[in-house]
Design an enzyme around this catalytic site. Sequence first.
Site, PDB file in Angstrom:
ATOM      1  N   ASP A   1       1.875   5.163  -0.225  1.00  0.00           N
ATOM      2  CA  ASP A   1       1.546   6.496   0.250  1.00  0.00           C
ATOM      3  C   ASP A   1       1.116   7.371  -0.598  1.00  0.00           C
ATOM      4  O   ASP A   1       1.676   7.137  -1.961  1.00  0.00           O
ATOM      5  CB  ASP A   1       2.474   7.095   1.525  1.00  0.00           C
ATOM      6  CG  ASP A   1       2.513   6.201   2.825  1.00  0.00           C
ATOM      7  OD1 ASP A   1       1.577   5.420   3.045  1.00  0.00           O
ATOM      8  OD2 ASP A   1       3.664   6.538   3.423  1.00  0.00           O
TER       9      ASP A   1
ATOM     10  N   ARG B   1       0.917  -0.970   0.013  1.00  0.00           N
ATOM     11  CA  ARG B   1       0.027  -0.012  -0.052  1.00  0.00           C
ATOM     12  C   ARG B   1       0.878   1.208   0.068  1.00  0.00           C
ATOM     13  O   ARG B   1       1.461   1.491   1.110  1.00  0.00           O
ATOM     14  CB  ARG B   1      -0.944   0.106   1.271  1.00  0.00           C
ATOM     15  CG  ARG B   1      -1.783  -1.130   1.103  1.00  0.00           C
ATOM     16  CD  ARG B   1      -2.754  -1.143   2.571  1.00  0.00           C
ATOM     17  NE  ARG B   1      -3.909  -2.253   2.495  1.00  0.00           N
ATOM     18  CZ  ARG B   1      -4.630  -2.341   3.450  1.00  0.00           C
ATOM     19  NH1 ARG B   1      -4.550  -1.565   4.642  1.00  0.00           N
ATOM     20  NH2 ARG B   1      -5.528  -3.388   3.506  1.00  0.00           N
TER      21      ARG B   1
ATOM     22  N   ARG C   1      11.399   5.795   3.280  1.00  0.00           N
ATOM     23  CA  ARG C   1      11.719   7.513   3.434  1.00  0.00           C
ATOM     24  C   ARG C   1      12.339   7.956   4.773  1.00  0.00           C
ATOM     25  O   ARG C   1      13.103   8.663   4.633  1.00  0.00           O
ATOM     26  CB  ARG C   1      10.092   8.188   3.494  1.00  0.00           C
ATOM     27  CG  ARG C   1       9.626   7.965   2.014  1.00  0.00           C
ATOM     28  CD  ARG C   1       7.994   8.398   2.089  1.00  0.00           C
ATOM     29  NE  ARG C   1       8.163   9.779   2.341  1.00  0.00           N
ATOM     30  CZ  ARG C   1       6.917  10.357   2.588  1.00  0.00           C
ATOM     31  NH1 ARG C   1       5.712   9.670   2.790  1.00  0.00           N
ATOM     32  NH2 ARG C   1       6.819  11.711   3.181  1.00  0.00           N
TER      33      ARG C   1
END
Length: 258
Positions: free
Chosen positions: A52, A50, A202
């Site tokens: 972002d 999934r 990230r």
Amino acid sequence: MPRFALLVEYHGAPFAGWQRQNDQPSVQGAIEAALAKLEPGEHTIAAAGRTDAGVHAKGQVAHCDLTKDWDPFRLSEALNYHLKPHPVAILNCARVGDDWHARFDATQRRYLFRLISRRAPLTSEAGQMWRVNHVLDAAAMQAGADQLIGAHDFTTFRSSICQAKSPEKTLDVLTVSEIQRPDGVEYQFDVQARSFLHNQVRSFVGTLERVGAGAWRPDDVGAALAAKDRAACGPVCPPQGLYLAEVTYPDDPFAAKA
């Protein structure tokens, strides 16, 4: 009901992420709406990961169940027609077993992050890379990245809203490549593991950028990891530049179509 695996590419900028949301556009919602044009009714698809808001994909994998036993090529063509004008494309489609699952059968996920050092703003590649205007030390970033390889408690590099049951993951690959370009220097971060925590990649890249800029030492990355404390993490980098590049399965469902 016949089950099909879909190899999906998308530009994440217009979407609130992969997952379907009631009041915001999503990649899942766009594909499910396209499926409803082919077979009326509600459709629910499952994906390998999934992503972002703002995150892209070159190799996302999903599966769907349909009533008709479609020819895979015709199904991909029909979906691409109905996905217009969304920046989503079905690169490949394959018939799979009824128990095959895009998420649970995956054995490896590979992410790519693109970071560029240049003074001028991005134009044709805007939204596809993270731009900084200072020079970075790729060797220092790799030295910091090396301390993250292996099985660890990655609490430091895990979002506070992560829903994973455990912060323990095994990071198989984190390599930093430097690419000289006429307009600047591009740095690519190749990150591979069986699975990831929310915002893990990230968090890695944002922290390593601080190492490359000289604000952190490479050993500070190991100290942050050992702290098992989210507050010890460096800044989380923006989603622009992050791509779900590849998902690996014991038997590649698209091998016969390559």
